[in-house]
Design a protein around this motif. Structure first.
Motif, PDB file in Angstrom:
ATOM      1  N   UNK A 164       0.824  -1.209   0.000  1.00  0.00           N
ATOM      2  CA  UNK A 164       0.000   0.000   0.000  1.00  0.00           C
ATOM      3  C   UNK A 164       0.858   1.259   0.000  1.00  0.00           C
ATOM      4  N   UNK A 165       2.180   1.103   0.093  1.00  0.00           N
ATOM      5  CA  UNK A 165       3.071   2.272   0.185  1.00  0.00           C
ATOM      6  C   UNK A 165       2.910   3.189  -1.013  1.00  0.00           C
ATOM      7  N   UNK A 166       2.873   2.614  -2.214  1.00  0.00           N
ATOM      8  CA  UNK A 166       2.754   3.450  -3.410  1.00  0.00           C
ATOM      9  C   UNK A 166       1.376   4.090  -3.486  1.00  0.00           C
ATOM     10  N   UNK A 167       0.345   3.344  -3.094  1.00  0.00           N
ATOM     11  CA  UNK A 167      -1.002   3.916  -3.070  1.00  0.00           C
ATOM     12  C   UNK A 167      -1.054   5.105  -2.124  1.00  0.00           C
ATOM     13  N   UNK A 168      -0.414   4.954  -0.963  1.00  0.00           N
ATOM     14  CA  UNK A 168      -0.374   6.059   0.006  1.00  0.00           C
ATOM     15  C   UNK A 168       0.320   7.276  -0.575  1.00  0.00           C
ATOM     16  N   UNK A 169       1.395   7.042  -1.346  1.00  0.00           N
ATOM     17  CA  UNK A 169       2.100   8.158  -1.966  1.00  0.00           C
ATOM     18  C   UNK A 169       1.185   8.905  -2.928  1.00  0.00           C
ATOM     19  N   UNK A 170       0.441   8.178  -3.755  1.00  0.00           N
ATOM     20  CA  UNK A 170      -0.446   8.834  -4.707  1.00  0.00           C
ATOM     21  C   UNK A 170      -1.601   9.549  -4.010  1.00  0.00           C
ATOM     22  N   UNK A 171      -2.043   9.022  -2.867  1.00  0.00           N
ATOM     23  CA  UNK A 171      -3.068   9.721  -2.085  1.00  0.00           C
ATOM     24  C   UNK A 171      -2.528  11.061  -1.595  1.00  0.00           C
ATOM     25  N   UNK A 172      -1.288  11.045  -1.100  1.00  0.00           N
ATOM     26  CA  UNK A 172      -0.659  12.290  -0.644  1.00  0.00           C
ATOM     27  C   UNK A 172      -0.516  13.271  -1.799  1.00  0.00           C
ATOM     28  N   UNK A 173      -0.069  12.778  -2.966  1.00  0.00           N
ATOM     29  CA  UNK A 173       0.068  13.653  -4.137  1.00  0.00           C
ATOM     30  C   UNK A 173      -1.280  14.231  -4.562  1.00  0.00           C
TER      31      UNK A 173
ATOM     32  N   UNK B  90      -2.207  16.988  -2.171  1.00  0.00           N
ATOM     33  CA  UNK B  90      -1.418  18.185  -2.444  1.00  0.00           C
ATOM     34  C   UNK B  90      -1.971  18.936  -3.658  1.00  0.00           C
ATOM     35  N   UNK B  91      -2.356  18.188  -4.694  1.00  0.00           N
ATOM     36  CA  UNK B  91      -2.922  18.822  -5.882  1.00  0.00           C
ATOM     37  C   UNK B  91      -4.300  19.414  -5.590  1.00  0.00           C
ATOM     38  N   UNK B  92      -5.042  18.779  -4.676  1.00  0.00           N
ATOM     39  CA  UNK B  92      -6.385  19.235  -4.342  1.00  0.00           C
ATOM     40  C   UNK B  92      -6.360  20.607  -3.676  1.00  0.00           C
ATOM     41  N   UNK B  93      -5.242  20.966  -3.080  1.00  0.00           N
ATOM     42  CA  UNK B  93      -5.120  22.268  -2.419  1.00  0.00           C
ATOM     43  C   UNK B  93      -5.217  23.409  -3.430  1.00  0.00           C
ATOM     44  N   UNK B  94      -4.915  23.127  -4.699  1.00  0.00           N
ATOM     45  CA  UNK B  94      -4.983  24.156  -5.735  1.00  0.00           C
ATOM     46  C   UNK B  94      -6.353  24.077  -6.409  1.00  0.00           C
ATOM     47  N   UNK B  95      -7.166  25.111  -6.297  1.00  0.00           N
ATOM     48  CA  UNK B  95      -8.533  25.069  -6.852  1.00  0.00           C
ATOM     49  C   UNK B  95      -8.585  24.721  -8.333  1.00  0.00           C
TER      50      UNK B  95
ATOM     51  N   UNK C 245      -9.530  16.255 -10.479  1.00  0.00           N
ATOM     52  CA  UNK C 245      -9.643  15.289  -9.392  1.00  0.00           C
ATOM     53  C   UNK C 245     -11.048  14.723  -9.275  1.00  0.00           C
ATOM     54  N   UNK C 246     -12.042  15.588  -9.418  1.00  0.00           N
ATOM     55  CA  UNK C 246     -13.436  15.146  -9.353  1.00  0.00           C
ATOM     56  C   UNK C 246     -13.740  14.192 -10.506  1.00  0.00           C
TER      57      UNK C 246
END
Length: 240
Positions: free
Chosen positions: A170-179, A182-187, A193-194
C-alpha cells in the motif's frame, strides 16, 4: 579541454543534486518497500534490481508483482501496462522541445523519464554556467540510481529480516493519495480530481473491484480528451 569538460560536469552535478534530494528520500523508501515485497514473493535482490534497471516503471513494478505471482495473461498484462503508464506519453511530448539538441544523452533522458524527474526537469532551469544537457542528465541519472539503490536495499533487507509484509504494497497507493491531496489544495486542479473520482466510481460499479483499473483509466482519458476538444472548440467560437 578534458579538464574543462570534467569541471563543467562536476558543476552540473553540484547544481542538480540538491534539487533531487526530495526525490531521493521518496525513492529510497518506496524502493525498499518494493524490494522487500519482491523478496517476500520469492524474487531476490538481483531480480529487484533488474526490474528497476530495465522496467523502471514505479507503480507498474508494484502491479507486476501480482502479475508475476498469478496466472499470466499476456493481453491483460500488456493493456494494464499501457494504461498505467499512459501518462508518460503526454508529459513526454511536452519535453520534446526541452530535450531538443541534447545530443547523445537524449535517448537516455527519454528512457529514464518518470513522474518525479518530469516534475524537476519541467520546472527547473540550469543555473548560469551549467549546460542544459549536463544538468538534465544528472537529475535523470540521480533519480534513476536512487530507485535502483532503494530496491537493492529492500531486497537485501527482505532476505535478512523476516517479518509480516501485509499492507506494505500500500506504500505506493499512500504516496499517490498524498500527491492527490497536495494537488487538491490548488482550486484549478480540483475539476480533474473530481473527474477521476467519478470515473473510478462508475468503473467500480460496472466492472467490480477486480476489473476496474483499465476501464477507469480509459474513461478518465476519454473524458479529459473530450473536455479538451470542447474547450478548444469554445475558444475558436469565441475568437470568431
Amino acid at each position: 579541454m578534458e579538464e574543462t569538460q570534467q569541471h563543467h560536469r562536476r558543476a552540473a552535478l553540484r547544481a542538480a543534486f540538491p534539487a533531487t534530494i526530495p526525490v531521493m528520500t521518496g525513492f529510497l523508501c518506496l524502493g525498499v518497500a518494493y524490494g522487500v515485497l519482491m523478496q517476500s514473493k520469492g524474487y531476490g535482490p538481483l531480480w529487484s534490481v533488474l526490474m528497476s534497471a530495465i522496467a523502471y516503471g514505479g507503480s507498474m513494478q508494484f502491479v507486476a508483482i501480482t502479475l508475476l505471482t498469478t496466472a499470466f495473461d499476456p493481453l491483460q498484462a500488456f493493456l494494464l501496462s499501457v494504461m498505467v503508464n499512459a501518462r508518460h506519453m503526454f508529459y513526454g511530448l511536452s519535453l520534446l522541445d526541452k530535450y531538443k539538441g541534447l545530443g547523445k544523452v537524449r535517448p537516455f533522458l527519454i528512457y529514464v523519464l518518470c513522474d518525479e524527474t518530469f516534475s524537476l526537469v519541467s520546472t527547473l532551469e540550469p543555473p548560469e554556467g551549467v549546460a542544459r544537457r549536463d544538468f538534465y542528465f544528472w537529475i535523470s541519472l540521480l533519480d534513476y540510481l536512487y530507485w535502483i539503490t532503494g530496491t537493492a536495499l529492500g531486497g537485501l533487507a527482505g532476505n535478512l529480516i523476516t517479518f509480516d509484509t501485509t499492507g506494505l504494497d500500500f506504500a505506493l497507493t499512500a504516496l499517490f493519495v498524498v500527491l492527490f491531496l497536495e494537488q487538491w489544495k490548488k482550486p484549478e486542479n480540483r475539476p480533474a480530481g473530481v473527474i477521476g473520482i467519478l470515473c473510478a466510481a462508475v468503473s467500480l460499479a460496472v466492472f467490480r473491484a477486480d476489473n476496474m483499473v483499465i476501464p477507469a483509466m480509459a474513461l478518465v482519458l476519454a473524458v479529459l480528451l473530450g473536455g479538451r476538444h470542447r474547450l478548444e472548440w469554445n475558444r475558436e467560437e469565441d475568437a470568431l
